[in-house]
Write a protein that holds these residues in place. Structure first.
Motif, PDB file in Angstrom:
ATOM      1  N   VAL A   8      30.278  34.637 -59.557  1.00 12.68           N
ATOM      2  CA  VAL A   8      31.548  35.354 -59.700  1.00 12.68           C
ATOM      3  C   VAL A   8      31.375  36.729 -59.069  1.00 12.68           C
ATOM      4  O   VAL A   8      30.543  37.532 -59.513  1.00 12.68           O
ATOM      5  N   CYS A   9      32.134  36.987 -58.025  1.00  9.45           N
ATOM      6  CA  CYS A   9      32.034  38.266 -57.321  1.00  9.45           C
ATOM      7  C   CYS A   9      32.392  39.412 -58.273  1.00  9.45           C
ATOM      8  O   CYS A   9      33.462  39.383 -58.910  1.00  9.45           O
ATOM      9  N   ASN A  47      33.413  42.279 -57.625  1.00  6.30           N
ATOM     10  CA  ASN A  47      34.537  43.081 -57.143  1.00  6.30           C
ATOM     11  C   ASN A  47      35.859  42.336 -57.216  1.00  6.30           C
ATOM     12  O   ASN A  47      36.782  42.751 -57.902  1.00  6.30           O
ATOM     13  N   CYS A  48      35.934  41.170 -56.517  1.00  8.80           N
ATOM     14  CA  CYS A  48      37.218  40.457 -56.468  1.00  8.80           C
ATOM     15  C   CYS A  48      37.363  39.406 -57.568  1.00  8.80           C
ATOM     16  O   CYS A  48      38.438  38.830 -57.743  1.00  8.80           O
ATOM     17  N   LYS A  49      36.253  39.153 -58.289  1.00  5.72           N
ATOM     18  CA  LYS A  49      36.242  38.193 -59.417  1.00  5.72           C
ATOM     19  C   LYS A  49      36.438  36.738 -58.970  1.00  5.72           C
ATOM     20  O   LYS A  49      36.632  35.852 -59.794  1.00  5.72           O
ATOM     21  N   LYS A  50      36.387  36.504 -57.651  1.00  2.59           N
ATOM     22  CA  LYS A  50      36.527  35.133 -57.168  1.00  2.59           C
ATOM     23  C   LYS A  50      35.241  34.359 -57.427  1.00  2.59           C
ATOM     24  O   LYS A  50      34.142  34.883 -57.268  1.00  2.59           O
ATOM     25  N   SER A  51      35.371  33.104 -57.830  1.00  3.77           N
ATOM     26  CA  SER A  51      34.218  32.259 -58.151  1.00  3.77           C
ATOM     27  C   SER A  51      33.821  31.425 -56.928  1.00  3.77           C
ATOM     28  O   SER A  51      34.677  30.835 -56.269  1.00  3.77           O
ATOM     29  N   SER A  52      32.515  31.401 -56.620  1.00  2.00           N
ATOM     30  CA  SER A  52      31.996  30.631 -55.484  1.00  2.00           C
ATOM     31  C   SER A  52      30.806  29.801 -55.931  1.00  2.00           C
ATOM     32  O   SER A  52      30.055  30.203 -56.819  1.00  2.00           O
TER      33      SER A  52
END
Length: 314
Positions: free
Chosen positions: A238-239, A241-246
């Motif tokens: 989970v980034c 900064n942007c909270k996007k999950s990869s």
């Protein structure tokens, strides 16, 4: 079976056999004379001393992995932190990763030295109810390399179990090296009298790690160690900064859950790939001090499952 010496030939008849040390397969084996003389059949007197030393240690849990680099020491230390959050619960960490002892760094104990007393070696305390013993405490410098053959490693593991004053513990969590080598056979043998409660297996999601996990599960079954379950480490990223999950390590097919299901063991949960975990380990702090982090919730959930398993098995 455990009566086959660790450096035995392929067709070793075993120490209990009448042919021990006498069959053609024994030619050239370093244990041939011992087996032929019958000394190998004699029980190890230290096993009863280990049993006495660990009388007041309720649950002994091995943390295993088939592959190196999956975060086993990180998981060991943070499971210990999570278990010890209950102030009525006493926890010990035993590091037997002799050639790569990273527990002192991860738990903020670098530079500590082992102290001896009349009751044996004293473990190093992180908190009132959390103590640690590691080969790292015996090195003059963290940069020192441990270049030991099997017998010397086995001797140190025996010493840690026999001579450390563990006192009364609810849990002894054992950090092991990767694989199924000398150290694993030794800890199983030495704890045979005192009783191993169980093992947890740590892996990352990619198939190259899961191949080795299957071997580790089969090792546990062969030496009769009950498996609490399998932990997926370095799962989703989970980034910050942007909270996007990869997904950094994409699984093939059903990944860790699929292996757990096919090999009939419990899937305990996934710990995310969080940069903060790495920072905490490098600085010797507990990641669980971040109460709202996703990984903290994962660790607490897994530690609760371990407690439940130990309570039921007790």
């Amino acid at each position: 079976t455990m009566d086959v010496p660790q450096d035995a030939p392929t067709h070793c008849p075993g120490t209990e056999s009448e042919d021990a040390g006498k069959s053609s397969a024994c030619a050239g084996c370093p244990n041939q004379n011992i087996c032929a003389s019958g000394e190998a059949k004699a029980p190890d007197p230290d096993l009863s001393k280990i049993r006495d030393s660990l009388t007041n240690v309720k649950h002994k849990i091995l943390v295993l992995s088939g592959k190196g680099g999956v975060g086993k020491s990180t998981v060991t230390s943070h499971l210990a932190y999570a278990l010890s959050e209950d102030v009525d619960c006493t926890v010990g960490v035993l590091d037997i990763d002799i050639c790569g002892p990273s527990i002192p760094q991860i738990m903020g104990l670098q530079g500590e030295q082992v102290h001896s007393s009349g009751s044996g070696w004293s473990p190093i305390y992180v908190d009132d109810n959390l103590c640690v013993m590691s080969p790292g405490f015996l090195l003059a410098s963290p940069k020192d390399a441990v270049i030991w053959r099997g017998p010397k490693k086995n001797g140190l593991i025996k010493q840690f179990l026999r001579d450390v004053d563990w006192g009364t513990l609810d849990y002894l969590v054992v950090d092991t090296p990767p694989g199924t080598s000398d150290e694993h056979l030794s800890i199983v043998k030495f704890l045979s009298e005192a009783g191993i409660t169980s093992a947890v297996i740590v892996t990352t999601p990619q198939e190259v790690a899961l191949l080795d996990v299957r071997k580790e599960i089969n090792f546990c079954k062969k030496v009769n160690i009950p498996i609490i379950g399998i932990i997926e480490n370095m799962g989703a990223f989970v980034c910050p900064n942007c909270k996007k999950s990869s997904i950094i390590f994409p699984p093939t097919e059903n990944g860790v859950k699929g292996v757990a299901k096919s090999m009939e063991i419990a899937y305990l949960g996934s710990i995310p790939l969080d940069p903060l975990i790495g920072k905490c380990c490098d600085s010797g702090q507990s990641y669980l001090q971040s109460p709202h982090a996703q990984g903290t919730l994962s660790y607490k959930n897994i530690s609760n499952q371990i407690k439940d398993y130990c309570y039921i098995s007790n």
